[in-house]
Design an enzyme around this catalytic site. Structure first.
Site, mmCIF file in Angstrom:
data_model
loop_
_atom_site.group_PDB
_atom_site.id
_atom_site.type_symbol
_atom_site.label_atom_id
_atom_site.label_comp_id
_atom_site.label_asym_id
_atom_site.label_seq_id
_atom_site.Cartn_x
_atom_site.Cartn_y
_atom_site.Cartn_z
ATOM 1 N N HIS A 1 0.875 -1.182 0.000
ATOM 2 C CA HIS A 1 0.000 0.000 0.000
ATOM 3 C C HIS A 1 0.910 1.230 0.000
ATOM 4 O O HIS A 1 1.581 1.503 -0.989
ATOM 5 C CB HIS A 1 -0.938 -0.098 1.217
ATOM 6 C CG HIS A 1 -2.042 0.898 1.263
ATOM 7 N ND1 HIS A 1 -2.379 1.709 0.230
ATOM 8 C CD2 HIS A 1 -2.922 1.204 2.266
ATOM 9 C CE1 HIS A 1 -3.414 2.481 0.566
ATOM 10 N NE2 HIS A 1 -3.752 2.193 1.806
ATOM 11 N N HIS B 1 -2.475 -2.258 -10.015
ATOM 12 C CA HIS B 1 -3.376 -1.665 -9.035
ATOM 13 C C HIS B 1 -4.631 -2.510 -8.955
ATOM 14 O O HIS B 1 -5.075 -3.035 -9.978
ATOM 15 C CB HIS B 1 -3.733 -0.223 -9.437
ATOM 16 C CG HIS B 1 -4.263 0.586 -8.304
ATOM 17 N ND1 HIS B 1 -5.574 0.536 -7.920
ATOM 18 C CD2 HIS B 1 -3.642 1.436 -7.447
ATOM 19 C CE1 HIS B 1 -5.744 1.332 -6.882
ATOM 20 N NE2 HIS B 1 -4.591 1.879 -6.570
ATOM 21 N N ASP C 1 2.677 5.449 -7.177
ATOM 22 C CA ASP C 1 3.953 5.339 -6.477
ATOM 23 C C ASP C 1 5.154 5.229 -7.400
ATOM 24 O O ASP C 1 6.290 5.268 -6.941
ATOM 25 C CB ASP C 1 3.928 4.117 -5.547
ATOM 26 C CG ASP C 1 3.023 4.354 -4.361
ATOM 27 O OD1 ASP C 1 3.033 5.480 -3.859
ATOM 28 O OD2 ASP C 1 2.309 3.420 -3.958
HETATM 29 N N1 CMC Z 1 4.474 -6.984 -11.163
HETATM 30 C C1 CMC Z 1 4.292 -8.194 -11.749
HETATM 31 N N2 CMC Z 1 3.133 -8.863 -11.768
HETATM 32 C C2 CMC Z 1 2.095 -8.276 -11.144
HETATM 33 C C3 CMC Z 1 2.205 -7.023 -10.513
HETATM 34 C C4 CMC Z 1 3.436 -6.378 -10.544
HETATM 35 N N3 CMC Z 1 3.608 -5.189 -9.984
HETATM 36 N N4 CMC Z 1 1.000 -6.675 -9.983
HETATM 37 C C5 CMC Z 1 0.184 -7.700 -10.275
HETATM 38 N N5 CMC Z 1 0.845 -8.661 -10.969
HETATM 39 C C6 CMC Z 1 0.278 -9.888 -11.510
HETATM 40 C C7 CMC Z 1 0.096 -10.930 -10.427
HETATM 41 O O1 CMC Z 1 1.206 -11.766 -10.289
HETATM 42 C C8 CMC Z 1 -1.136 -11.664 -10.926
HETATM 43 O O2 CMC Z 1 -0.725 -12.546 -11.914
HETATM 44 P P1 CMC Z 1 -1.442 -13.961 -12.064
HETATM 45 O O3 CMC Z 1 -2.852 -13.668 -12.441
HETATM 46 O O4 CMC Z 1 -0.654 -14.637 -13.138
HETATM 47 O O5 CMC Z 1 -1.323 -14.626 -10.739
HETATM 48 C C9 CMC Z 1 -1.961 -10.583 -11.580
HETATM 49 O O6 CMC Z 1 -1.029 -9.584 -11.990
HETATM 50 C C10 CMC Z 1 -2.995 -9.953 -10.668
HETATM 51 O O7 CMC Z 1 -2.324 -9.532 -9.479
HETATM 52 P P2 CMC Z 1 -3.003 -9.485 -8.057
HETATM 53 O O8 CMC Z 1 -1.961 -9.515 -6.996
HETATM 54 O O9 CMC Z 1 -4.088 -10.533 -7.985
HETATM 55 O O10 CMC Z 1 -3.720 -8.095 -8.110
HETATM 56 P P3 CMC Z 1 -4.168 -7.280 -6.860
HETATM 57 O O11 CMC Z 1 -5.258 -6.431 -7.330
HETATM 58 O O12 CMC Z 1 -4.438 -8.177 -5.709
HETATM 59 O O13 CMC Z 1 -2.858 -6.461 -6.486
HETATM 60 C C11 CMC Z 1 -1.315 -4.723 -6.183
HETATM 61 C C12 CMC Z 1 -2.708 -5.110 -6.670
HETATM 62 C C13 CMC Z 1 -1.174 -3.203 -6.184
HETATM 63 C C14 CMC Z 1 -1.108 -5.239 -4.722
HETATM 64 C C15 CMC Z 1 -0.283 -5.380 -7.118
HETATM 65 O O14 CMC Z 1 -0.457 -4.929 -8.438
HETATM 66 C C16 CMC Z 1 1.160 -5.150 -6.661
HETATM 67 O O15 CMC Z 1 1.662 -5.906 -5.826
HETATM 68 N N6 CMC Z 1 1.864 -4.094 -7.214
HETATM 69 C C17 CMC Z 1 3.181 -3.763 -6.788
HETATM 70 C C18 CMC Z 1 3.089 -2.971 -5.486
HETATM 71 C C19 CMC Z 1 2.604 -1.568 -5.742
HETATM 72 O O16 CMC Z 1 3.067 -0.875 -6.643
HETATM 73 N N7 CMC Z 1 1.660 -1.095 -4.879
HETATM 74 C C20 CMC Z 1 1.159 0.243 -4.943
HETATM 75 C C21 CMC Z 1 -0.325 0.281 -5.195
HETATM 76 S S1 CMC Z 1 -0.862 1.940 -5.577
HETATM 77 C C22 CMC Z 1 -0.778 2.780 -4.095
HETATM 78 C C23 CMC Z 1 -1.751 2.353 -3.086
HETATM 79 O O17 CMC Z 1 -2.958 2.223 -3.394
HETATM 80 O O18 CMC Z 1 -1.350 2.172 -1.934
#
Ligand code: CMC
Length: 429
Positions: free
Chosen positions: A268, A307, A363
């Site tokens: 986050h 996201h 971010d």
């Molecule tokens: N790099 C590589 N693969 C990714 C990434 C990433 N940054 N984000 C998601 N994926 C992939 C993930 O592995 C999954 O693949 P699969 O379907 O093959 O398993 C797919 O995309 C969906 O990911 P998810 O984790 O189910 O998606 P989510 O909605 O639960 O996660 C997130 C959202 C923000 C936690 C995630 O995209 C992430 O970890 N990003 C990196 C951390 C980041 O930049 N966070 C800041 C968010 S914006 C500020 C805030 O709101 O706080």
């Protein structure tokens, strides 16, 4: 029969149910009527991480993740960032309308006159270890404020709520700056009422022996815009924490401490710190392809990408990218920007990221700007919290006055052991 109905056929019993659709949702409680017999509890929805559950109705922020739209109270984020100050934005978020000049003047006066911390709070902060993380200091000190303002328990009194909002908005930058000064081993700098909200924050952070600290207007404006961009983002993890804790009628200081705790996590508010560490680790543009390869192999995530809601370019990231250029004209170019820009370019052309709809989020660039402004990485989530406090407070109050809300208490699907007889310790293997 109204068209806004969902027909559900329960094949276990052959019964058909008509469930009203309101605002694109069905009420989860309606599912409870779907039972196999009278003793059955009824159907629940299962949604870990609340990926498809609306926990509230809200009028604060509109977000369309598919189209990349973000609006506070109906105003596009681009127009707000271009034309308003952070406090004007906070007023809009809290009081549902743009303030006229006298309303804004009064609001600025109120916030400015609630920036001081009780001296005992200062002493409390002095008790932290020399290398305490400023986010830990923020979380603890926000909670500690609850002990200074027992009147904050009057959560049903609108005037008391307003006073606590002024206090939290006004004091959070002071706590943040004291945390930084503590970390740096520098004396705390008291607030200066002559300065703007953001100018005062920079003064409390960086003022040394000069009698008049001069804030650079470009950096002041850039940070102010960053606060605006972080001011609210509907039902994210920390806002949900604020609402959940607020739903137990806890006071807003401890609720805000919980929200700040949620923000601390690397998925986050901690993500911009992770972006910076990632860019440093990559080290040079030539190492990017290898890094992308590792991301695609599932070894690591591309921080600052992806996201839960945006499946398109985060509109905040676009604004921040522009600010970065203005800041670097003043501070000198941060070499990490070149790596970030190239990383973004390659990722946006790559099938892996396109198919998963992974775009830069807020971010991705903010950390590089903060670093250029000499703000250490440990302070990044703290800066996020200063802006987000406006949203937390608006959402907290919205939850409190919403007659449909109740104490947050989700259900579970129990898959543990069925009832079994207790085994005395001597008989256990
Ligand atoms: N790099 C590589 N693969 C990714 C990434 C990433 N940054 N984000 C998601 N994926 C992939 C993930 O592995 C999954 O693949 P699969 O379907 O093959 O398993 C797919 O995309 C969906 O990911 P998810 O984790 O189910 O998606 P989510 O909605 O639960 O996660 C997130 C959202 C923000 C936690 C995630 O995209 C992430 O970890 N990003 C990196 C951390 C980041 O930049 N966070 C800041 C968010 S914006 C500020 C805030 O709101 O706080």
């Amino acid at each position: 029969m109204s068209e806004n109905m969902l027909s559900i056929k329960d094949k276990r019993t052959g019964k058909q149910y008509e469930v009203p659709i309101e605002n694109g949702t069905i009420s989860a409680m309606q599912l409870r009527a779907i039972k196999v017999d009278e003793d059955d509890f009824g159907i629940m929805s299962y949604d870990p991480g609340f990926k498809n559950t609306a926990s509230t109705k809200s009028t604060v922020t509109y977000l369309n993740g598919e189209k990349g739209i973000l609006q506070y109270r109906g105003y596009p984020i681009e127009e707000i960032a271009e034309n308003a100050s952070f406090l004007e934005t906070a007023y809009l978020i809290l009081f549902k309308k743009l303030p006229n000049q006298s309303e804004l003047d009064d609001f600025v006066y109120q916030i400015t006159h609630h920036t001081m911390l009780h001296e005992n709070t200062k002493k409390f902060m002095e008790g932290f270890r020399y290398d305490a993380h400023p986010m830990g200091m923020l979380v603890s000190t926000l909670a500690a404020l609850s002990t200074f303002y027992p009147d904050a328990k009057n959560i049903n009194d609108p005037e008391s709520r307003k006073l606590q909002m002024f206090r939290l908005l006004g004091k959070t930058p002071t706590i943040a700056a004291y945390g930084y000064r503590h970390l740096m081993g520098l004396p705390y700098v008291y607030p200066d009422n002559e300065l703007s909200f953001t100018g005062n924050f920079l003064s409390m952070m960086f003022k040394m022996t000069e009698s008049n600290y001069k804030v650079h207007p470009v950096l002041e404006k850039a940070l102010d815009v960053l606060f605006i961009l972080h001011a609210d983002h509907e039902q994210n993890c920390s806002t949900t924490a604020m609402r959940v804790v607020g739903s137990s009628n806890a006071d807003p200081f401890v609720a805000a401490a919980s929200a700040a705790s949620a923000l601390y996590g690397p998925l986050h508010g901690g993500a911009n710190e992770m972006v910076l560490r990632m860019l440093r680790e990559i080290g040079s543009v030539s190492n990017i392809p290898n890094h992308i390869k590792r991301v695609k192999a599932g070894e690591l995530r591309l921080m600052g990408f992806g996201h839960r809601v945006y499946k398109n370019y985060d509109p905040r990231a676009r604004i921040i990218k522009n600010i970065a250029e203005q800041v670097f004209d003043v501070t000198g170019r941060n070499p990490l920007l070149d790596i970030a820009v190239e990383l973004e370019r390659i990722a946006l052309e790559d099938e892996f990221f396109i198919n998963k709809k992974l775009y830069p989020n807020v971010d991705f660039y903010s950390g590089i700007i903060y670093e250029a402004m000499k703000l250490p990485v440990d302070m990044f989530p703290v800066l996020f919290a200063i802006g987000r406090m406006a949203g937390w407070l608006a959402q907290w109050e919205e939850g409190l006055v919403d007659k449909e809300q109740a104490i947050s208490r989700p259900r579970q699907v129990y898959l543990g052991e069925k009832k079994r007889a207790f085994v005395p310790i001597a008989q256990r293997s």
